[in-house]
Design a protein around this motif. Structure first.
Motif, PDB file in Angstrom:
ATOM      1  N   ASN A  72       0.819  -1.217   0.000  1.00 28.92           N
ATOM      2  CA  ASN A  72       0.000   0.000   0.000  1.00 28.92           C
ATOM      3  C   ASN A  72       0.850   1.263   0.000  1.00 28.92           C
ATOM      4  O   ASN A  72       0.513   2.254  -0.655  1.00 28.92           O
ATOM      5  CB  ASN A  72      -0.940  -0.003   1.204  1.00 28.92           C
ATOM      6  CG  ASN A  72      -2.078  -0.989   1.054  1.00 28.92           C
ATOM      7  OD1 ASN A  72      -2.528  -1.268  -0.058  1.00 28.92           O
ATOM      8  ND2 ASN A  72      -2.556  -1.533   2.151  1.00 28.92           N
ATOM      9  N   CYS A  73       1.966   1.241   0.743  1.00 30.98           N
ATOM     10  CA  CYS A  73       2.865   2.401   0.758  1.00 30.98           C
ATOM     11  C   CYS A  73       3.460   2.646  -0.621  1.00 30.98           C
ATOM     12  O   CYS A  73       3.481   3.788  -1.114  1.00 30.98           O
ATOM     13  CB  CYS A  73       3.973   2.197   1.787  1.00 30.98           C
ATOM     14  SG  CYS A  73       3.472   2.436   3.500  1.00 30.98           S
ATOM     15  N   TYR A  74       3.946   1.580  -1.252  1.00 31.76           N
ATOM     16  CA  TYR A  74       4.522   1.729  -2.587  1.00 31.76           C
ATOM     17  C   TYR A  74       3.464   2.121  -3.609  1.00 31.76           C
ATOM     18  O   TYR A  74       3.722   2.934  -4.505  1.00 31.76           O
ATOM     19  CB  TYR A  74       5.239   0.444  -3.008  1.00 31.76           C
ATOM     20  CG  TYR A  74       6.736   0.574  -2.946  1.00 31.76           C
ATOM     21  CD1 TYR A  74       7.421   1.435  -3.807  1.00 31.76           C
ATOM     22  CD2 TYR A  74       7.478  -0.138  -2.018  1.00 31.76           C
ATOM     23  CE1 TYR A  74       8.796   1.567  -3.742  1.00 31.76           C
ATOM     24  CE2 TYR A  74       8.847  -0.007  -1.943  1.00 31.76           C
ATOM     25  CZ  TYR A  74       9.499   0.850  -2.811  1.00 31.76           C
ATOM     26  OH  TYR A  74      10.856   0.996  -2.741  1.00 31.76           O
ATOM     27  N   SER A  75       2.283   1.556  -3.495  1.00 33.97           N
ATOM     28  CA  SER A  75       1.204   1.921  -4.420  1.00 33.97           C
ATOM     29  C   SER A  75       0.838   3.393  -4.265  1.00 33.97           C
ATOM     30  O   SER A  75       0.596   4.086  -5.257  1.00 33.97           O
ATOM     31  CB  SER A  75      -0.020   1.043  -4.166  1.00 33.97           C
ATOM     32  OG  SER A  75       0.251  -0.313  -4.437  1.00 33.97           O
ATOM     33  N   ALA A  76       0.814   3.873  -3.014  1.00 40.13           N
ATOM     34  CA  ALA A  76       0.516   5.287  -2.768  1.00 40.13           C
ATOM     35  C   ALA A  76       1.587   6.182  -3.386  1.00 40.13           C
ATOM     36  O   ALA A  76       1.272   7.184  -4.050  1.00 40.13           O
ATOM     37  CB  ALA A  76       0.403   5.550  -1.267  1.00 40.13           C
ATOM     38  N   LEU A  77       2.856   5.820  -3.192  1.00 44.00           N
ATOM     39  CA  LEU A  77       3.957   6.626  -3.741  1.00 44.00           C
ATOM     40  C   LEU A  77       3.945   6.601  -5.266  1.00 44.00           C
ATOM     41  O   LEU A  77       4.173   7.632  -5.922  1.00 44.00           O
ATOM     42  CB  LEU A  77       5.296   6.110  -3.210  1.00 44.00           C
ATOM     43  CG  LEU A  77       5.545   6.287  -1.707  1.00 44.00           C
ATOM     44  CD1 LEU A  77       6.848   5.599  -1.299  1.00 44.00           C
ATOM     45  CD2 LEU A  77       5.583   7.758  -1.328  1.00 44.00           C
ATOM     46  N   LEU A  78       3.666   5.443  -5.847  1.00 47.30           N
ATOM     47  CA  LEU A  78       3.634   5.324  -7.304  1.00 47.30           C
ATOM     48  C   LEU A  78       2.479   6.128  -7.895  1.00 47.30           C
ATOM     49  O   LEU A  78       2.653   6.852  -8.884  1.00 47.30           O
ATOM     50  CB  LEU A  78       3.520   3.855  -7.706  1.00 47.30           C
ATOM     51  CG  LEU A  78       4.766   2.997  -7.483  1.00 47.30           C
ATOM     52  CD1 LEU A  78       4.459   1.523  -7.704  1.00 47.30           C
ATOM     53  CD2 LEU A  78       5.904   3.436  -8.403  1.00 47.30           C
ATOM     54  N   CYS A  79       1.297   6.016  -7.287  1.00 48.71           N
ATOM     55  CA  CYS A  79       0.151   6.792  -7.780  1.00 48.71           C
ATOM     56  C   CYS A  79       0.386   8.284  -7.608  1.00 48.71           C
ATOM     57  O   CYS A  79      -0.055   9.089  -8.442  1.00 48.71           O
ATOM     58  CB  CYS A  79      -1.119   6.367  -7.054  1.00 48.71           C
ATOM     59  SG  CYS A  79      -1.762   4.746  -7.560  1.00 48.71           S
ATOM     60  N   LEU A  80       1.085   8.668  -6.541  1.00 49.38           N
ATOM     61  CA  LEU A  80       1.414  10.079  -6.352  1.00 49.38           C
ATOM     62  C   LEU A  80       2.323  10.577  -7.469  1.00 49.38           C
ATOM     63  O   LEU A  80       2.111  11.679  -8.015  1.00 49.38           O
ATOM     64  CB  LEU A  80       2.094  10.284  -4.999  1.00 49.38           C
ATOM     65  CG  LEU A  80       2.565  11.710  -4.682  1.00 49.38           C
ATOM     66  CD1 LEU A  80       1.387  12.678  -4.666  1.00 49.38           C
ATOM     67  CD2 LEU A  80       3.313  11.740  -3.358  1.00 49.38           C
ATOM     68  N   SER A  81       3.316   9.768  -7.843  1.00 47.96           N
ATOM     69  CA  SER A  81       4.224  10.171  -8.930  1.00 47.96           C
ATOM     70  C   SER A  81       3.463  10.292 -10.250  1.00 47.96           C
ATOM     71  O   SER A  81       3.686  11.234 -11.024  1.00 47.96           O
ATOM     72  CB  SER A  81       5.375   9.170  -9.059  1.00 47.96           C
ATOM     73  OG  SER A  81       4.941   7.927  -9.580  1.00 47.96           O
ATOM     74  N   ALA A  82       2.547   9.351 -10.516  1.00 49.55           N
ATOM     75  CA  ALA A  82       1.745   9.427 -11.749  1.00 49.55           C
ATOM     76  C   ALA A  82       0.825  10.638 -11.726  1.00 49.55           C
ATOM     77  O   ALA A  82       0.618  11.286 -12.757  1.00 49.55           O
ATOM     78  CB  ALA A  82       0.939   8.146 -11.925  1.00 49.55           C
TER      79      ALA A  82
END
Length: 288
Positions: A72-82
């Motif tokens: 979930n942390c990585y998904s949040a960071l990745l979606c933030l970058s997108a």
């Protein structure tokens, strides 16, 4: 609560991916990165939801809660970058109102996905007797940010003409790769509970790795703009000098913009590494 958040994550990433695909964003490097993020997060969340619905969490040889927080942390960071780089590149180029509207809505769903993943992390941490996973701590989030920003840098470096046959610029690419590996190794060692195995305290070892990354990124921040915006080396000092920047092709980013993006991301990641160094050193000093 967790099931509802995962359904929201599935819906928002699916909508962001579908709307992005409808305007042809997969044709450019930035679009490919955003589409990969939304697709990856959707598939990962779908698998997690299936495992939870089938009650298979206890069949894995690792802590499911720690794995869940990490994803979930990585998904949040990745979606933030997108959510940041996708609108910066695409919204300004789409003159057709229909495509522009879809791009705006796709960005909005990406932002919703980020919020849903961040809320999931917060909700998981709030559970009673919950052992906080490494990625949900400040050092873990900083390490995750370092790797995500490095991945975005690699997206812009997919155009090898930016640095090939120029040793100083090739050194910068090596710096990004080395520091990415160092941060990834630190994350894996923490997640694998291997932090007590080295002969020296792992906290000291991590401070040394972070300090090395700060020094390496400092050289990259000095060398990249020095060699990329040097007229003597045939580079353009101003954006108007790059004829490709006036073509307004939404699926491509002109050379000058790519050069500037790498400089900006290098400065951002250096700041993250410095913050990580200060925080890790303070924790090590207080614990000592």
């Amino acid at each position: 609560m967790g099931c509802c958040l995962r359904q929201l994550q599935l819906f928002s990433t699916c909508m962001a991916f579908s709307l992005g695909a409808s305007v042809g964003t997969w044709k450019g490097a930035i679009g490919n990165w955003s589409m990969f993020i939304w697709c990856f997060c959707f598939v990962l969340t779908l698998l997690i939801l299936i495992v939870e619905l089938c009650g298979l969490e206890g069949h894995f040889p690792f802590s499911w809660d720690n794995f869940l927080i990490t994803c979930n942390c990585y998904s949040a960071l990745l979606c933030l970058s997108a959510s940041i780089i996708y609108p910066i590149i695409y919204i300004q180029f789409f003159s057709n109102s229909h495509d522009w509207d879809r791009t705006i809505i796709s960005t909005a769903f990406s932002c919703i996905a980020f919020v849903a993943y961040a809320m999931d992390v917060t909700w998981t941490r709030a559970q009673p007797n919950m052992i906080t996973g490494y990625m949900a701590t400040v050092p873990g989030l900083l390490k995750g940010l370092e790797t995500v920003v490095a991945c975005v840098i690699f997206v812009f470096l997919s155009n090898t003409s930016l640095y090939l046959h120029q040793p100083a610029l090739e050194w910068c690419v090596a710096v990004y790769s080395i520091c990415f590996v160092l941060s990834s190794v630190a994350i894996l060692l923490n997640l694998g509970k291997c932090d007590s195995r080295p002969s020296i305290p792992f906290s000291v070892f991590q401070v040394v790795l972070t300090l090395l990354s700060v020094l390496l990124y400092t050289t990259a921040l000095l060398l990249w703009p020095l060699y990329q915006f040097n007229e003597e080396l045939g580079r353009q000092l101003q954006r108007s000098s790059d004829v490709n920047c006036s073509s307004r092709i939404p699926t491509s980013v002109c050379i000058w913009d790519q050069q500037l993006a790498v400089v900006s991301l290098t400065a951002i990641n250096l700041l993250i590494y410095v913050t990580d160094l200060v925080f890790s050193a303070r924790l090590n000093f207080n614990s000592g």
